[in-house]
Design a protein around this motif. Structure first.
Motif, PDB file in Angstrom:
ATOM      1  N   ILE A 219       0.844  -1.188   0.000  1.00  0.00           N
ATOM      2  CA  ILE A 219       0.000   0.000   0.000  1.00  0.00           C
ATOM      3  C   ILE A 219       0.881   1.240   0.000  1.00  0.00           C
ATOM      4  O   ILE A 219       1.760   1.399   0.845  1.00  0.00           O
ATOM      5  N   VAL A 220       0.664   2.105  -0.976  1.00  0.00           N
ATOM      6  CA  VAL A 220       1.456   3.314  -1.106  1.00  0.00           C
ATOM      7  C   VAL A 220       0.643   4.506  -0.589  1.00  0.00           C
ATOM      8  O   VAL A 220      -0.472   4.751  -1.072  1.00  0.00           O
ATOM      9  N   ILE A 221       1.174   5.207   0.384  1.00  0.00           N
ATOM     10  CA  ILE A 221       0.516   6.388   0.937  1.00  0.00           C
ATOM     11  C   ILE A 221       1.246   7.616   0.420  1.00  0.00           C
ATOM     12  O   ILE A 221       2.450   7.773   0.647  1.00  0.00           O
ATOM     13  N   GLU A 222       0.518   8.456  -0.298  1.00  0.00           N
ATOM     14  CA  GLU A 222       1.136   9.637  -0.879  1.00  0.00           C
ATOM     15  C   GLU A 222       1.558  10.629   0.201  1.00  0.00           C
ATOM     16  O   GLU A 222       0.884  10.788   1.219  1.00  0.00           O
ATOM     17  N   LYS A 223       2.670  11.298  -0.061  1.00  0.00           N
ATOM     18  CA  LYS A 223       3.160  12.310   0.860  1.00  0.00           C
ATOM     19  C   LYS A 223       2.269  13.542   0.778  1.00  0.00           C
ATOM     20  O   LYS A 223       2.022  14.063  -0.310  1.00  0.00           O
ATOM     21  N   PRO A 224       1.747  14.007   1.908  1.00  0.00           N
ATOM     22  CA  PRO A 224       0.840  15.155   1.855  1.00  0.00           C
ATOM     23  C   PRO A 224       1.591  16.462   1.638  1.00  0.00           C
ATOM     24  O   PRO A 224       2.804  16.552   1.875  1.00  0.00           O
ATOM     25  N   VAL A 225       0.868  17.487   1.201  1.00  0.00           N
ATOM     26  CA  VAL A 225       1.460  18.819   1.089  1.00  0.00           C
ATOM     27  C   VAL A 225       1.615  19.392   2.490  1.00  0.00           C
ATOM     28  O   VAL A 225       0.998  18.931   3.449  1.00  0.00           O
ATOM     29  N   SER A 226       2.446  20.403   2.612  1.00  0.00           N
ATOM     30  CA  SER A 226       2.719  20.963   3.937  1.00  0.00           C
ATOM     31  C   SER A 226       1.542  21.754   4.496  1.00  0.00           C
ATOM     32  O   SER A 226       1.382  21.880   5.709  1.00  0.00           O
ATOM     33  N   GLU A 227       0.689  22.292   3.585  1.00  0.00           N
ATOM     34  CA  GLU A 227      -0.491  23.038   4.013  1.00  0.00           C
ATOM     35  C   GLU A 227      -1.718  22.383   3.386  1.00  0.00           C
ATOM     36  O   GLU A 227      -1.858  22.332   2.170  1.00  0.00           O
ATOM     37  N   VAL A 228      -2.625  21.869   4.230  1.00  0.00           N
ATOM     38  CA  VAL A 228      -3.803  21.135   3.773  1.00  0.00           C
ATOM     39  C   VAL A 228      -5.042  21.997   3.983  1.00  0.00           C
ATOM     40  O   VAL A 228      -5.367  22.362   5.120  1.00  0.00           O
ATOM     41  N   ASP A 229      -5.713  22.339   2.900  1.00  0.00           N
ATOM     42  CA  ASP A 229      -6.899  23.198   2.963  1.00  0.00           C
ATOM     43  C   ASP A 229      -8.143  22.327   3.186  1.00  0.00           C
ATOM     44  O   ASP A 229      -8.462  21.468   2.370  1.00  0.00           O
ATOM     45  N   LEU A 230      -8.837  22.570   4.298  1.00  0.00           N
ATOM     46  CA  LEU A 230     -10.007  21.779   4.651  1.00  0.00           C
ATOM     47  C   LEU A 230     -11.332  22.462   4.298  1.00  0.00           C
ATOM     48  O   LEU A 230     -12.392  21.962   4.659  1.00  0.00           O
ATOM     49  N   HIS A 231     -11.275  23.599   3.612  1.00  0.00           N
ATOM     50  CA  HIS A 231     -12.530  24.231   3.189  1.00  0.00           C
ATOM     51  C   HIS A 231     -13.287  23.262   2.285  1.00  0.00           C
ATOM     52  O   HIS A 231     -12.699  22.668   1.370  1.00  0.00           O
ATOM     53  N   ILE A 232     -14.580  23.107   2.533  1.00  0.00           N
ATOM     54  CA  ILE A 232     -15.358  22.069   1.854  1.00  0.00           C
ATOM     55  C   ILE A 232     -15.380  22.273   0.341  1.00  0.00           C
ATOM     56  O   ILE A 232     -15.406  21.303  -0.420  1.00  0.00           O
ATOM     57  N   GLU A 233     -15.336  23.534  -0.124  1.00  0.00           N
ATOM     58  CA  GLU A 233     -15.367  23.773  -1.571  1.00  0.00           C
ATOM     59  C   GLU A 233     -14.084  23.286  -2.245  1.00  0.00           C
ATOM     60  O   GLU A 233     -14.055  23.100  -3.472  1.00  0.00           O
ATOM     61  N   LYS A 234     -13.027  23.068  -1.459  1.00  0.00           N
ATOM     62  CA  LYS A 234     -11.779  22.519  -1.997  1.00  0.00           C
ATOM     63  C   LYS A 234     -11.802  20.987  -2.042  1.00  0.00           C
ATOM     64  O   LYS A 234     -10.989  20.369  -2.715  1.00  0.00           O
ATOM     65  N   LEU A 235     -12.757  20.401  -1.286  1.00  0.00           N
ATOM     66  CA  LEU A 235     -12.790  18.948  -1.169  1.00  0.00           C
ATOM     67  C   LEU A 235     -13.882  18.296  -2.007  1.00  0.00           C
ATOM     68  O   LEU A 235     -13.719  17.171  -2.468  1.00  0.00           O
ATOM     69  N   ARG A 236     -15.018  19.006  -2.197  1.00  0.00           N
ATOM     70  CA  ARG A 236     -16.136  18.420  -2.920  1.00  0.00           C
ATOM     71  C   ARG A 236     -16.774  19.447  -3.846  1.00  0.00           C
ATOM     72  O   ARG A 236     -16.965  20.601  -3.465  1.00  0.00           O
ATOM     73  N   ASP A 237     -17.137  18.993  -5.049  1.00  0.00           N
ATOM     74  CA  ASP A 237     -17.799  19.884  -6.002  1.00  0.00           C
ATOM     75  C   ASP A 237     -19.278  20.056  -5.684  1.00  0.00           C
ATOM     76  O   ASP A 237     -19.901  21.040  -6.067  1.00  0.00           O
ATOM     77  N   ASP A 238     -19.860  19.081  -4.963  1.00  0.00           N
ATOM     78  CA  ASP A 238     -21.301  19.119  -4.690  1.00  0.00           C
ATOM     79  C   ASP A 238     -21.601  19.627  -3.284  1.00  0.00           C
ATOM     80  O   ASP A 238     -22.623  19.297  -2.692  1.00  0.00           O
ATOM     81  N   TYR A 239     -20.696  20.443  -2.729  1.00  0.00           N
ATOM     82  CA  TYR A 239     -20.816  20.861  -1.331  1.00  0.00           C
ATOM     83  C   TYR A 239     -22.114  21.604  -1.033  1.00  0.00           C
ATOM     84  O   TYR A 239     -22.607  21.597   0.099  1.00  0.00           O
ATOM     85  N   GLN A 240     -22.696  22.258  -2.044  1.00  0.00           N
ATOM     86  CA  GLN A 240     -23.912  23.033  -1.803  1.00  0.00           C
ATOM     87  C   GLN A 240     -25.103  22.142  -1.469  1.00  0.00           C
ATOM     88  O   GLN A 240     -26.111  22.612  -0.942  1.00  0.00           O
ATOM     89  N   PHE A 241     -24.994  20.838  -1.769  1.00  0.00           N
ATOM     90  CA  PHE A 241     -26.079  19.909  -1.465  1.00  0.00           C
ATOM     91  C   PHE A 241     -25.879  19.191  -0.122  1.00  0.00           C
ATOM     92  O   PHE A 241     -26.720  18.399   0.284  1.00  0.00           O
ATOM     93  N   LEU A 242     -24.739  19.446   0.554  1.00  0.00           N
ATOM     94  CA  LEU A 242     -24.401  18.712   1.763  1.00  0.00           C
ATOM     95  C   LEU A 242     -24.918  19.425   3.006  1.00  0.00           C
ATOM     96  O   LEU A 242     -24.940  20.649   3.078  1.00  0.00           O
TER      97      LEU A 242
END
Length: 316
Positions: A219-242
């Motif tokens: 199992i390969v785990i990708e190295k994360p970026v140093s700054e992780v943006d948790l704003h929902i619009e950055k994570l999901r395109d359908d956030y307006q329905f959530l």
């Protein structure tokens, strides 16, 4: 209420017509015209336009029309719900029961809204046919009731019917975030939900052998970026329905995934951008970081850049 979503109506006192796109209450409906503007109106102030038949309407074959099928050609699986948008009122979706089997289906749909039950549909769906069971406003998805689908299988032929289906479904935005596909028998783009899922067959011998197999893939785990943006619009395109709870669940899952990856790759630190807002997400992150064994400490990250909208985590 004699009208239903998708009905084509004309105003009694005005030269206007359109489609019913919302049932407000027992007296009021919303009608959308060619300008896509929805107008609330008393149901008594509109009338049906006779002769119009929605494209989605399908007619079931009579139960007496069942044609003999040889056992080798008899299809026993293939019961779906197809959800398609109305051809003229795109804000409305129609739920069709799709019968790809050779059985006749005796089907019902009951809605459960906070323990208030309502029978929405009961009927017979002939082999290789569909039936429109229910219509709803897609924008109201968050307040849709729970759907209870019940299906019995029937045939005049010498074939044992499968066990009845009883499927309880509470639809969420993610169910309609996928790309539409062509719905069988309807020949329209939409979303397809299978009701008669194939049975899971477990091979005991293969299961036993798997305990002694050496893993072939790492199992390969990708190295994360140093700054992780948790704003929902950055994570999901359908956030307006959530809903707010679904948004929080997605953000926390992304947070844990990035934090675990940072620990695996032995990063000295990682920053989570959560925004200031009402502080709910920030407080939840701090609570979970405070009891994490691999976290050395955490602090507000670069206030001159993020204010109080980011947290820097130092790892052990």
């Amino acid at each position: 209420m004699k009208y239903k979503l998708g009905d084509f109506v004309r105003f009694v006192d005005e030269k206007m017509e359109g489609f019913v796109t919302r049932i407000i209450d027992e007296q009021m409906i919303g009608v959308t015209g060619e300008d896509d503007f929805e107008i609330p109106v008393l149901a008594s102030k509109v009338t049906y336009i006779h002769g119009y038949h929605p494209a989605e309407a399908t007619k079931s074959t009579s139960t007496a029309d069942e044609k003999p099928v040889t056992p080798g050609e008899f299809v026993q699986k293939g019961v779906y719900i197809g959800v398609v948008t109305d051809a003229r009122a795109s804000s409305v979706v129609h739920f069709h029961l799709i019968n790809e089997t050779s059985f006749q289906l005796l089907a019902t749909l009951t809605t459960d809204k906070q323990q208030t039950f309502k029978g929405e549909f009961a009927g017979v769906i002939a082999p290789k046919s569909t039936e429109n069971m229910y219509s709803a406003q897609l924008a109201d998805l968050q307040v849709w009731p729970k759907f209870i689908f019940s299906v019995l299988f029937s045939t005049k032929q010498n074939i044992e019917p499968p066990a009845p289906l009883a499927v309880h479904e509470k639809f969420k935005a993610k169910d309609f975030s996928t790309t539409k596909k062509n719905i069988p028998l309807l020949n329209q783009p939409g979303w397809l939900i299978r009701l008669d899922e194939p049975e899971l067959v477990i091979d005991a011998q293969k299961l036993k052998e798997s305990f002694f197999e050496t893993p072939t893939e790492k199992i390969v785990i990708e190295k994360p970026v140093s700054e992780v943006d948790l704003h929902i619009e950055k994570l999901r395109d359908d956030y307006q329905f959530l809903s707010s709870s679904e948004i929080m669940e997605i953000q926390l899952a992304h947070f844990h995934k990035a934090l675990d990856a940072a620990i695996v790759h032995q990063l000295p630190d990682i920053t989570f951008i959560h925004g200031a807002g009402n502080g709910t997400l920030r407080n939840e992150l701090h609570k979970q970081l405070g009891r994490h064994k691999k976290v050395q400490t955490f602090m507000d990250a670069r206030k001159e850049k993020f204010g109080y909208g980011a947290t820097k985590v130092l790892l052990k």
